[in-house]
Design an enzyme around this catalytic site. Structure first.
Site, mmCIF file in Angstrom:
data_model
loop_
_atom_site.group_PDB
_atom_site.id
_atom_site.type_symbol
_atom_site.label_atom_id
_atom_site.label_comp_id
_atom_site.label_asym_id
_atom_site.label_seq_id
_atom_site.Cartn_x
_atom_site.Cartn_y
_atom_site.Cartn_z
ATOM 1 N N LYS A 98 0.846 -1.195 0.000
ATOM 2 C CA LYS A 98 0.000 0.000 0.000
ATOM 3 C C LYS A 98 0.885 1.250 0.000
ATOM 4 C CE LYS A 98 -3.951 -1.895 2.580
ATOM 5 N NZ LYS A 98 -4.987 -1.754 1.550
ATOM 6 N N ARG A 105 -10.038 -11.771 2.337
ATOM 7 C CA ARG A 105 -10.902 -12.865 1.848
ATOM 8 C C ARG A 105 -10.189 -14.204 1.967
ATOM 9 N NH1 ARG A 105 -11.842 -9.756 -3.642
ATOM 10 N NH2 ARG A 105 -11.465 -8.085 -2.156
HETATM 11 N N1 BES Z 1 -7.895 -3.896 4.435
HETATM 12 C C1 BES Z 1 -8.094 -3.559 3.087
HETATM 13 C C2 BES Z 1 -9.408 -2.845 2.833
HETATM 14 C C3 BES Z 1 -9.543 -1.477 3.431
HETATM 15 C C4 BES Z 1 -8.994 -0.393 2.795
HETATM 16 C C5 BES Z 1 -10.236 -1.287 4.593
HETATM 17 C C6 BES Z 1 -9.124 0.861 3.347
HETATM 18 C C7 BES Z 1 -10.369 -0.045 5.149
HETATM 19 C C8 BES Z 1 -9.814 1.043 4.513
HETATM 20 C C9 BES Z 1 -8.109 -4.810 2.230
HETATM 21 O O1 BES Z 1 -7.302 -5.836 2.647
HETATM 22 C C10 BES Z 1 -7.670 -4.404 0.864
HETATM 23 O O2 BES Z 1 -6.594 -3.913 0.737
HETATM 24 N N2 BES Z 1 -8.530 -4.611 -0.122
HETATM 25 C C11 BES Z 1 -8.245 -4.261 -1.469
HETATM 26 C C12 BES Z 1 -8.850 -5.341 -2.338
HETATM 27 C C13 BES Z 1 -8.444 -5.262 -3.761
HETATM 28 C C14 BES Z 1 -6.956 -5.506 -3.916
HETATM 29 C C15 BES Z 1 -9.233 -6.310 -4.507
HETATM 30 C C16 BES Z 1 -8.840 -2.888 -1.782
HETATM 31 O O3 BES Z 1 -9.890 -2.570 -1.259
HETATM 32 O O4 BES Z 1 -8.213 -2.160 -2.533
HETATM 33 ZN ZN ZN Z 2 -5.283 -5.660 2.016
#
Ligand code: BES
Ligand code: ZN
Ligand code: ZN
Length: 500
Positions: free
Chosen positions: A279, A353
């Site tokens: 990230k 997931r």
């Molecule tokens: N933990 C994150 C989702 C999240 C992001 C929660 C910001 C709260 C605030 C999750 O693990 C994630 O990074 N999801 C990705 C999924 C994508 C790669 C399919 C996302 O939301 O970008």
């Molecule tokens: Zn994530």
């Protein structure tokens, strides 16, 4: 803070503040206000007509009481006809913050039941107590200025009932709110606790203590157990971290033989760096919140035990850290879930997931009547419904209606997104059974997450709650400060309370 309902004599008051609730345009004053006014030589009544009665306004005046200076606070609930439970919650939150800011330690609130006919006294008192309790929380346990913390401490808030006959019911409402909101604040505290302290092992220890105190069973699976269970998805996420993963399983039993069993599964990523799909700055800083689902489940089972809810609960919390050491999973790796399905890792940041897949599969062995999972699964949930409404996807309309009703009541509202068969296409992989990603540009991101999870629930009734948008408040409202909201506890307790 002592929060109580008590009939007290207004003639001989000992308090820092007395709160007089009003409605817009001074249509009425509480009958208790007549007694208060008399105690102050009828000097207060004339003030009422100049008080600003716009909703939420607080007008303060100092008066000389028999035991010292007392602050009379006039506070307005706005238009009488438009009062609802959320406005009452906000009033409670606003008041408690006013007490904290002005160092008012012992406070008396005259009941505002006098002006509200359409809401039951129990509900009014419960919402008011919720506002006070949630509004009083702030995250300062890591600060060392004890003096500053003491200044904010409130000793007592006493609600004086309008009618004596309501006292027992109001007390009951206060006790209920206290159990639920103390646990909600407990959840906020634990979600706030940073990842260098709140590791999977730390959460495991806390879960064990919770189970011991609540008198229910705890099983904590460590690395070797997870290997034995062939939980390839959890292991694929955790192997990039130096910390051992834990799968926490708690079992709370109802007294009734006929009680149904609800399984709660919560995502417990103690820190989500994104893994190799790292990230960027600006997105990493709040990722200690990525355990909010698991902690909400832990707080819910804790509160349920304290309330002695007569329902069986299985709580499953996969706790891992998503990091990037030399053994971290890569995009394109193919792994095997405990259920036997092969999974292509399209993106290491879609780790939630993966850990839920094995946890959901695990919980099916209990044959629960329903499974509810709760997870900070996607940023897409924020895009879909913003910071106050949780995205809900599921396979049983009646179950979703029950959860949605519980959400309306607690104001932890949920909104349903569809789960049409065509969405199954979104997670198809060229090289494995499924992949942990949906459409290329993130279209229908919340649903893609849900479709993935659906592969692991067998034939069970199931709801997926994506709290990616609602687990953290970016700005404070009247009763929730900026930061983790503890979302899920009030919602799930209300849902469980209504189950047979
Ligand atoms: N933990 C994150 C989702 C999240 C992001 C929660 C910001 C709260 C605030 C999750 O693990 C994630 O990074 N999801 C990705 C999924 C994508 C790669 C399919 C996302 O939301 O970008
Ligand atoms: Zn994530
Ligand atoms: Zn995550």
């Amino acid at each position: 803070m002592k929060l109580e309902v008590k009939k007290i004599s207004l003639d001989n008051l000992k308090a820092d503040a007395v709160v007089v609730p009003l409605f817009k345009d001074h249509k009425q004053t509480p009958s208790l206000f007549v007694d208060l006014d008399r105690a102050f030589g009828k000097t207060l009544q004339s003030l009422v007509s100049v008080v600003n009665t716009e909703e939420g306004k607080i007008t303060s005046t100092l008066v000389q009481g028999k035991h010292g200076i007392i602050r009379i606070l006039f506070i307005s609930l706005g238009e009488k006809e438009k009062v609802d439970l959320e406005k009452i919650r906000k009033l409670g939150g606003k008041l408690v913050q006013y007490f904290q800011c002005n160092q008012l330690k012992n406070n008396i609130v005259l009941s505002f039941q006098y002006g509200i006919q359409k809401i039951m006294p129990y509900e009014i008192a419960r919402a008011f107590a919720e506002g006070i309790l949630l509004g009083s929380y702030s995250f300062d346990s890591f600060k060392t200025d004890e003096e500053a913390k003491k200044k904010k401490e409130i000793q007592s808030i006493t609600l004086v009932p309008e009618y004596d006959k309501d006292t027992a019911v109001l007390e009951k409402a206060f006790v209920f709110a206290e159990k639920v909101c103390t646990n909600t604040n407990w959840v906020r505290e634990l979600v706030n606790t940073p990842a260098n302290v709140a590791t999977p092992a730390y959460i495991g220890e806390i879960a064990q203590q919770v189970a011991k105190k609540g008198g229910f069973k705890a099983t904590i699976l460590g690395l070797n157990d997870l290997k034995k269970e062939k939980m390839g998805c959890i292991l694929a996420v955790s192997k990039g971290s130096d910390l051992e993963p834990k799968l926490i399983v708690l079992e709370y039993k109802a007294k009734r033989k006929s009680a149904s069993t609800i399984a709660l599964v919560g995502k417990g990523v103690t820190f989500d760096s994104g893994g190799i799909n790292l990230k960027p700055t600006g997105y990493l800083e709040t990722m200690k919140d990525d355990k909010a689902g698991a902690i909400a489940v832990l707080g819910t089972i804790k509160a349920a035990a304290e309330l002695q809810l007569d329902i069986n609960i299985i709580a499953v919390m996969p706790c891992v850290e998503n990091m990037i050491n030399g053994s971290a999973s890569r995009p394109s790796d193919i792994i095997k879930a405990a259920s036997g399905k092969s999974v292509e890792i399209g993106n290491t940041d879609a780790e939630g997931r993966l850990v839920l897949a094995d946890a959901l599969h695990y919980v099916t062995r209990y044959k629960p009547d329903a499974i509810i999972d709760i997870a900070t699964l996607t940023g897409a949930s924020f895009v879909a419904l913003g910071p106050t409404i949780t995205c809900m996807v599921g396979n049983d309309e009646s179950l979703m209606k029950q959860l949605s009703d519980a959400g309306q009541h607690t104001y932890e509202r949920v909104w349903q997104l569809p789960l049409y068969e065509e969405f199954d296409e979104h997670i198809k992989s060229d090289v494995a059974d499924i992949k942990n990603l949906g459409l290329a540009k993130g279209g229908a991101g919340v649903i893609a997450g849900a479709v993935f999870l659906k592969q692991f629930i067998g034939k069970h009734k199931w709801i997926h709650l994506d709290i990616g948008g609602t687990a953290r408040a970016e700005s404070a409202n009247e009763y929730l400060s900026k930061g983790p909201t503890g979302v899920g506890v009030r919602l799930l307790i209300e849902f469980l309370r209504r189950q047979k």
